[in-house]
Scaffold this motif. Structure first.
Motif, PDB file in Angstrom:
ATOM      1  N   LEU A  59       0.727  -1.226  -0.063  1.00  0.00           N
ATOM      2  CA  LEU A  59      -0.295  -0.129  -0.124  1.00  0.00           C
ATOM      3  C   LEU A  59       0.745   1.295   0.129  1.00  0.00           C
ATOM      4  N   VAL A  63       0.331   2.821  -3.585  1.00  0.00           N
ATOM      5  CA  VAL A  63      -0.637   3.748  -3.517  1.00  0.00           C
ATOM      6  C   VAL A  63      -0.258   5.249  -2.769  1.00  0.00           C
ATOM      7  N   LEU A  67       0.819   9.011  -4.680  1.00  0.00           N
ATOM      8  CA  LEU A  67      -0.251  10.183  -4.682  1.00  0.00           C
ATOM      9  C   LEU A  67       0.391  10.981  -3.654  1.00  0.00           C
ATOM     10  N   LEU A  69       1.008  10.620  -0.447  1.00  0.00           N
ATOM     11  CA  LEU A  69       0.249  10.754   0.943  1.00  0.00           C
ATOM     12  C   LEU A  69       0.924  10.144   1.948  1.00  0.00           C
ATOM     13  N   PHE A  71       1.984  10.938   4.609  1.00  0.00           N
ATOM     14  CA  PHE A  71       1.458  11.488   6.005  1.00  0.00           C
ATOM     15  C   PHE A  71       0.603  10.426   6.429  1.00  0.00           C
ATOM     16  N   LEU A  72       0.028   9.869   5.441  1.00  0.00           N
ATOM     17  CA  LEU A  72      -1.127   8.887   5.977  1.00  0.00           C
ATOM     18  C   LEU A  72      -0.857   7.637   6.572  1.00  0.00           C
ATOM     19  N   LEU A  75      -2.168   5.916   9.760  1.00  0.00           N
ATOM     20  CA  LEU A  75      -3.373   5.548   9.808  1.00  0.00           C
ATOM     21  C   LEU A  75      -3.988   4.304   8.886  1.00  0.00           C
ATOM     22  N   VAL A  76      -3.315   4.599   7.836  1.00  0.00           N
ATOM     23  CA  VAL A  76      -3.527   3.275   6.786  1.00  0.00           C
ATOM     24  C   VAL A  76      -3.206   1.877   7.351  1.00  0.00           C
ATOM     25  N   LEU A  79      -5.474   0.876  10.139  1.00  0.00           N
ATOM     26  CA  LEU A  79      -6.731   0.043   9.594  1.00  0.00           C
ATOM     27  C   LEU A  79      -6.589  -1.126   8.981  1.00  0.00           C
ATOM     28  N   VAL A  80      -5.400  -1.350   8.294  1.00  0.00           N
ATOM     29  CA  VAL A  80      -5.105  -2.697   7.761  1.00  0.00           C
ATOM     30  C   VAL A  80      -4.739  -3.635   8.843  1.00  0.00           C
ATOM     31  N   GLY A  83      -8.224  -4.554  10.431  1.00  0.00           N
ATOM     32  CA  GLY A  83      -8.950  -5.708   9.531  1.00  0.00           C
ATOM     33  C   GLY A  83      -8.277  -6.997   9.709  1.00  0.00           C
ATOM     34  N   LEU A  84      -6.770  -6.958   9.503  1.00  0.00           N
ATOM     35  CA  LEU A  84      -6.279  -8.344   9.700  1.00  0.00           C
ATOM     36  C   LEU A  84      -6.564  -8.834  11.054  1.00  0.00           C
TER      37      LEU A  84
END
Lengths: 193, 186
Positions: A59, A63, A67, A69, A71-72, A75-76, A79-80, A83-84
């Motif tokens: 990611l 991703v 892009l 991004l 700095f995210l 957070l990402v 999230l991952v 979920g896992l």
């Protein structure tokens, strides 16, 4: 190939995340009362660790960086990981209800285990390729499993000993962990930096 | 622009994870556990191991996994076998003849003049039907005893006997402690 081997030895022994970086101490103290629980926890965490570092790397590289991004990333990754962990919980409940009962609250708590997020974030600086990041995650998982099982064995042995009252319980566990950590310091120098 | 991308990336990841988890939850449903609980509730909870499993719950797990027939429980007798068959929608079968014959309803009775208060039978009792403390005389609460015979081997002076109770038509099943306590208090 040598490089991958070095990564494994480095993460398992030299930079063991639990004993040298002091990440993931919650399950290390919490579920090491019995070797069975420790093994199950190590397997569940290892599964999440390996997958999350692989997915996190993909990611981030494909991703977030294109892009701009970056700095995210925290957070990402959270999230991952969340979920896992849910996926792991479902798998453990379906395959071994007994283990599910033994691990109890510690299973969803893998989400907040700093070891998992720490490895995903360290990965970005430590690994240059996808294969390396997977090996880094698996090595961290193996190091965690090794320490969990060793510590559970030590604690089980200490259970039968006559321990002075002030040292019983958590105090002795902390001292044992400290001694183990010092012992692991002996591996420094195994891998040239 | 960056903000829009950020929202889209996070939303996309969350959506993908949500869909994936929903599918996984449907595939990996742990319905077995529920069935084990319901089978376990029908077993007499004597933990006597006469079925060949270490206790009632392992036997319930084996039944749920289709690894064991329902007619292996001598303390439960034909009554339990029939109820298990009905729960699982199987044909009722007679009790397995190779197991010890189902004994008529019985309870343990301690010959109190010979009891030395060794406390061993209290530890053996799976349903806590024996009361008494160390060095004191013990006795059996007849209404809680399941007649499982587990207290006989540990007794060093052989002061426990089993007597038939004609009153009970169906075998007792252990009740939760809370139910027994509420009843006693009322």
């Amino acid at each position: 190939m040598t490089e991958l081997l070095l990564i494994i030895v480095a993460t398992v022994l030299v930079n063991n995340l639990v004993l040298v970086s002091f990440l993931g101490l919650c399950p290390f103290m919490g579920v090491t009362r019995s070797p069975e629980g420790a093994t199950g926890m190590a397997l569940a965490t290892g599964f999440v660790l390996t997958l999350s570092s692989a997915v996190g790397y993909l990611l981030y590289t494909w991703v977030l960086v294109p892009l701009s991004l970056e700095f995210l990333r925290t957070l990402v990754f959270i999230l991952v990981i969340a979920g896992l962990v849910q996926l792991t919980e479902l798998t453990v409940r379906a395959t071994s209800p007994l283990l599910y009962r033994v691990l109890g609250l510690y299973l969803p708590l893998i989400t907040s285990n700093c070891l998992v997020l720490g490895v995903a974030l360290l990965n970005l600086t430590a690994a240059d390729s996808f294969v390396q990041s997977v090996v880094f995650g698996a090595g961290a998982a193996a190091g965690f499993a090794l320490v969990m099982v060793l510590f559970a064995g030590l604690r089980q042995r200490l259970e039968g000993e006559q321990v002075p009252v002030p040292f019983r319980g958590a105090a002795l566990a902390m001292i044992t962990a400290g001694l183990m950590s010092m012992a692991f310091m002996g591996f420094i120098g195994l891998v040239p930096t | 622009m960056t903000l829009a991308w950020a929202v889209m990336v996070l939303g996309g990841i969350a959506l993908a994870l949500g869909v994936g988890l929903a599918i996984a939850a449907r595939r990996l449903r742990g319905s077995d556990d529920d069935l084990v609980e319901r089978i376990d509730a029908l077993l007499p909870q004597t933990q006597c191991a006469q079925c060949g499993y270490p206790g009632c719950r392992p036997y319930a797990a084996a039944i749920a996994a289709d690894e064991a027939p329902v007619n292996l429980c001598p303390p439960g007798g034909q009554y339990t076998a029939d109820r298990l068959a009905r729960l699982l929608g199987r044909e009722p079968e007679p009790l397995d003849p190779s197991r010890p014959a189902p004994v008529p309803p019985q309870v343990a009775v301690i010959d109190e003049t010979r009891c030395i208060g060794c406390h061993l039978c209290v530890q053996a009792c799976p349903v806590d039907a024996i009361v008494g403390s160390h060095q004191m005389m013990h006795t059996v609460i007849a209404s809680e005893c399941t007649g499982c015979e587990l207290c006989l081997p540990p007794c060093p002076v052989d002061c426990i006997a089993l007597v038939a109770t004609p009153a009970r038509a169906q075998p007792r099943t252990a009740r939760p402690v809370r139910a027994v306590a509420t009843e006693a208090l009322q």
